[in-house]
Design a protein around this motif. Structure first.
Motif, PDB file in Angstrom:
ATOM      1  N   ASN A  90      -0.047  -5.273   8.489  1.00 49.03           N
ATOM      2  CA  ASN A  90       1.163  -5.353   7.679  1.00 49.03           C
ATOM      3  C   ASN A  90       1.781  -6.756   7.805  1.00 49.03           C
ATOM      4  O   ASN A  90       1.561  -7.459   8.789  1.00 49.03           O
ATOM      5  CB  ASN A  90       2.128  -4.275   8.195  1.00 49.03           C
ATOM      6  CG  ASN A  90       3.259  -4.023   7.235  1.00 49.03           C
ATOM      7  OD1 ASN A  90       3.318  -4.616   6.166  1.00 49.03           O
ATOM      8  ND2 ASN A  90       4.165  -3.158   7.629  1.00 49.03           N
ATOM      9  N   LEU A  91       2.556  -7.121   6.786  1.00 48.09           N
ATOM     10  CA  LEU A  91       3.152  -8.461   6.712  1.00 48.09           C
ATOM     11  C   LEU A  91       3.900  -8.844   7.988  1.00 48.09           C
ATOM     12  O   LEU A  91       3.688  -9.917   8.563  1.00 48.09           O
ATOM     13  CB  LEU A  91       4.096  -8.497   5.499  1.00 48.09           C
ATOM     14  CG  LEU A  91       4.767  -9.804   5.144  1.00 48.09           C
ATOM     15  CD1 LEU A  91       3.736 -10.858   4.774  1.00 48.09           C
ATOM     16  CD2 LEU A  91       5.751  -9.594   3.975  1.00 48.09           C
ATOM     17  N   GLY A 128       0.811  -1.224   0.000  1.00 46.98           N
ATOM     18  CA  GLY A 128       0.000   0.000   0.000  1.00 46.98           C
ATOM     19  C   GLY A 128       0.839   1.266   0.000  1.00 46.98           C
ATOM     20  O   GLY A 128       0.607   2.176  -0.803  1.00 46.98           O
ATOM     21  N   PRO A 129       1.839   1.387   0.901  1.00 42.66           N
ATOM     22  CA  PRO A 129       2.664   2.604   0.893  1.00 42.66           C
ATOM     23  C   PRO A 129       3.407   2.812  -0.434  1.00 42.66           C
ATOM     24  O   PRO A 129       3.585   3.948  -0.877  1.00 42.66           O
ATOM     25  CB  PRO A 129       3.631   2.374   2.063  1.00 42.66           C
ATOM     26  CG  PRO A 129       2.859   1.492   2.999  1.00 42.66           C
ATOM     27  CD  PRO A 129       2.081   0.569   2.099  1.00 42.66           C
ATOM     28  N   HIS A 169      -3.580   0.651   8.214  1.00 39.35           N
ATOM     29  CA  HIS A 169      -2.552  -0.115   7.504  1.00 39.35           C
ATOM     30  C   HIS A 169      -1.534  -0.828   8.397  1.00 39.35           C
ATOM     31  O   HIS A 169      -1.246  -2.015   8.193  1.00 39.35           O
ATOM     32  CB  HIS A 169      -1.833   0.777   6.466  1.00 39.35           C
ATOM     33  CG  HIS A 169      -0.667   0.092   5.837  1.00 39.35           C
ATOM     34  ND1 HIS A 169       0.609   0.195   6.341  1.00 39.35           N
ATOM     35  CD2 HIS A 169      -0.604  -0.762   4.787  1.00 39.35           C
ATOM     36  CE1 HIS A 169       1.417  -0.545   5.605  1.00 39.35           C
ATOM     37  NE2 HIS A 169       0.706  -1.126   4.657  1.00 39.35           N
ATOM     38  N   GLN A 188      13.263  -7.752   1.377  1.00 29.61           N
ATOM     39  CA  GLN A 188      13.334  -6.519   2.190  1.00 29.61           C
ATOM     40  C   GLN A 188      14.391  -6.610   3.286  1.00 29.61           C
ATOM     41  O   GLN A 188      14.869  -5.587   3.774  1.00 29.61           O
ATOM     42  CB  GLN A 188      11.955  -6.176   2.783  1.00 29.61           C
ATOM     43  CG  GLN A 188      11.418  -7.103   3.853  1.00 29.61           C
ATOM     44  CD  GLN A 188      10.671  -8.297   3.272  1.00 29.61           C
ATOM     45  OE1 GLN A 188      11.012  -8.804   2.211  1.00 29.61           O
ATOM     46  NE2 GLN A 188       9.666  -8.764   3.982  1.00 29.61           N
ATOM     47  N   PRO A 221       8.189   1.531   0.951  1.00 26.42           N
ATOM     48  CA  PRO A 221       9.034   1.997  -0.146  1.00 26.42           C
ATOM     49  C   PRO A 221      10.217   2.839   0.336  1.00 26.42           C
ATOM     50  O   PRO A 221      10.223   3.334   1.462  1.00 26.42           O
ATOM     51  CB  PRO A 221       8.073   2.890  -0.924  1.00 26.42           C
ATOM     52  CG  PRO A 221       7.206   3.507   0.147  1.00 26.42           C
ATOM     53  CD  PRO A 221       7.043   2.440   1.189  1.00 26.42           C
ATOM     54  N   GLN A 278       9.671   6.225   4.354  1.00 30.62           N
ATOM     55  CA  GLN A 278       8.375   6.524   4.970  1.00 30.62           C
ATOM     56  C   GLN A 278       7.475   7.269   3.978  1.00 30.62           C
ATOM     57  O   GLN A 278       7.714   8.440   3.656  1.00 30.62           O
ATOM     58  CB  GLN A 278       8.514   7.326   6.278  1.00 30.62           C
ATOM     59  CG  GLN A 278       9.160   6.531   7.388  1.00 30.62           C
ATOM     60  CD  GLN A 278       8.298   5.356   7.865  1.00 30.62           C
ATOM     61  OE1 GLN A 278       7.086   5.326   7.674  1.00 30.62           O
ATOM     62  NE2 GLN A 278       8.939   4.371   8.468  1.00 30.62           N
ATOM     63  N   SER A 279       6.419   6.586   3.536  1.00 28.31           N
ATOM     64  CA  SER A 279       5.572   7.183   2.488  1.00 28.31           C
ATOM     65  C   SER A 279       5.032   8.568   2.855  1.00 28.31           C
ATOM     66  O   SER A 279       4.975   9.431   1.965  1.00 28.31           O
ATOM     67  CB  SER A 279       4.443   6.228   2.077  1.00 28.31           C
ATOM     68  OG  SER A 279       3.582   5.950   3.151  1.00 28.31           O
ATOM     69  N   PRO A 280       4.636   8.868   4.115  1.00 28.07           N
ATOM     70  CA  PRO A 280       4.166  10.247   4.359  1.00 28.07           C
ATOM     71  C   PRO A 280       5.248  11.291   4.065  1.00 28.07           C
ATOM     72  O   PRO A 280       4.962  12.356   3.501  1.00 28.07           O
ATOM     73  CB  PRO A 280       3.795  10.248   5.854  1.00 28.07           C
ATOM     74  CG  PRO A 280       3.598   8.809   6.204  1.00 28.07           C
ATOM     75  CD  PRO A 280       4.524   8.046   5.324  1.00 28.07           C
ATOM     76  N   LEU A 289      11.870  -2.109   5.212  1.00 32.33           N
ATOM     77  CA  LEU A 289      10.549  -2.100   4.583  1.00 32.33           C
ATOM     78  C   LEU A 289      10.665  -1.446   3.211  1.00 32.33           C
ATOM     79  O   LEU A 289      11.736  -0.976   2.817  1.00 32.33           O
ATOM     80  CB  LEU A 289       9.566  -1.303   5.459  1.00 32.33           C
ATOM     81  CG  LEU A 289       9.377  -1.764   6.910  1.00 32.33           C
ATOM     82  CD1 LEU A 289       8.495  -0.783   7.677  1.00 32.33           C
ATOM     83  CD2 LEU A 289       8.801  -3.170   6.975  1.00 32.33           C
TER      84      LEU A 289
HETATM   85  N1  GSH Z   1       5.190   3.551   7.591  1.00 32.14           N
HETATM   86  C1  GSH Z   1       5.758   2.954   6.433  1.00 32.14           C
HETATM   87  C2  GSH Z   1       5.196   1.549   6.284  1.00 32.14           C
HETATM   88  C3  GSH Z   1       5.898   0.768   5.214  1.00 32.14           C
HETATM   89  C4  GSH Z   1       5.422  -0.662   5.208  1.00 32.14           C
HETATM   90  O1  GSH Z   1       4.672  -1.100   6.070  1.00 32.14           O
HETATM   91  N2  GSH Z   1       5.868  -1.413   4.187  1.00 32.14           N
HETATM   92  C5  GSH Z   1       5.493  -2.806   4.109  1.00 32.14           C
HETATM   93  C6  GSH Z   1       4.807  -3.098   2.795  1.00 32.14           C
HETATM   94  S1  GSH Z   1       3.167  -2.572   2.813  1.00 32.14           S
HETATM   95  C7  GSH Z   1       6.726  -3.681   4.133  1.00 32.14           C
HETATM   96  O2  GSH Z   1       7.762  -3.323   3.605  1.00 32.14           O
HETATM   97  N3  GSH Z   1       6.604  -4.850   4.755  1.00 32.14           N
HETATM   98  C8  GSH Z   1       7.662  -5.793   4.814  1.00 32.14           C
HETATM   99  C9  GSH Z   1       7.557  -6.656   6.006  1.00 32.14           C
HETATM  100  O3  GSH Z   1       6.574  -6.573   6.735  1.00 32.14           O
HETATM  101  O4  GSH Z   1       8.485  -7.454   6.187  1.00 32.14           O
HETATM  102  C10 GSH Z   1       5.468   3.801   5.185  1.00 32.14           C
HETATM  103  O5  GSH Z   1       4.410   4.433   5.154  1.00 32.14           O
HETATM  104  O6  GSH Z   1       6.305   3.861   4.276  1.00 32.14           O
END
Ligand code: GSH
Length: 216
Positions: free
Chosen positions: A112-113, A13-14, A108, A41, A56, A68-70, A54
């Motif tokens: 998360n994963l 999602g991000p 979200h 990752q 993006p 951090q997407s924000p 993580l």
């Molecule tokens: N707060 C972060 C959240 C990023 C995030 O949760 N990324 C997830 C994908 S949706 C991820 O990389 N997950 C890998 C994992 O859980 O190992 C953002 O907004 O960029």
């Protein structure tokens, strides 16, 4: 070409949020898929880019990296303001940011994963209970969003006729909700906004299925 490189994952999602913003702003960029299901990752390349391992991450032309997407979305809006992600009026900005925060902070992260992985491997929850968990938090958040949307500018998007930060957060979250089996008929305004947004070329180009790392 903007000289920007987005490290993302098609279904994240991000990552999807950042893709929508870049498409709305007409920015061409290089896209590098990081396969979360294969654990990429956690590999050294991504660990060097992102302190929490993580996606993006956005790499600038000079090699500096944003996470951090924000923060990435704000940076894009500050550096490429021609197509703004927020209207000018302060109350409208605050209400749009409230919708974005509701999704980004209160929905979200809970499904998360890595959180679901921890609930399973460390806390002993089976797939069924993790499914209930995810659906519960998405449903509660969507009910809150429907309530917030009663007080916004009418129109096809979260705020009137202009795609904004709120839509950038909402559309990926609805995509994810559908994967979790949420019945969007319970959230008619969210479903209508999704239907409108998916006809917009920027949202269409950013869709997970259109990404080079998509698994068909
Ligand atoms: N707060 C972060 C959240 C990023 C995030 O949760 N990324 C997830 C994908 S949706 C991820 O990389 N997950 C890998 C994992 O859980 O190992 C953002 O907004 O960029």
């Amino acid at each position: 070409m903007s000289g920007l490189t987005l490290y993302g994952y098609w279904r994240s999602g991000p990552s999807y949020r950042v893709r929508i913003a870049m498409a709305l702003k007409g920015l061409a960029y290089r896209y590098v898929g990081v396969n979360l299901l294969a654990g990429e990752q956690t590999e050294p390349d991504n660990a060097a880019r992102h302190p929490l391992r993580l996606v993006p991450s956005l790499e600038l032309a000079d090699g500096r990296i944003l996470t951090q997407s924000p923060a990435i979305l704000e940076w894009l809006d500050e550096v490429y303001p021609a197509v703004p992600l927020l209207p000018a009026e302060p109350m409208a900005r605050a209400q749009i940011r409230a919708m974005a925060a509701l999704i980004g902070c209160d929905i979200h992260p809970l499904h998360n994963l890595r959180i679901l992985g921890y609930l399973g491997a460390e806390m002993g929850h089976d797939n069924e209970s993790r499914l209930l968990w995810s659906r519960h938090w998405i449903s509660q958040g969507f009910a809150g969003l429907e309530a917030l949307l009663k007080h916004t500018e009418p129109g096809p998007y979260c705020w009137g006729d202009m795609p904004s930060l709120a839509d950038i957060y909402l559309i990926p979250q609805v995509y994810s909700a559908r994967r979790w089996g949420i019945d969007m008929a319970s959230y008619p305004r969210l479903a209508a906004i999704e239907a409108a947004a998916l006809t917009h070329p920027a949202f269409a180009a950013a869709h997970p299925d259109q990404q080079p790392d998509a698994v068909k």
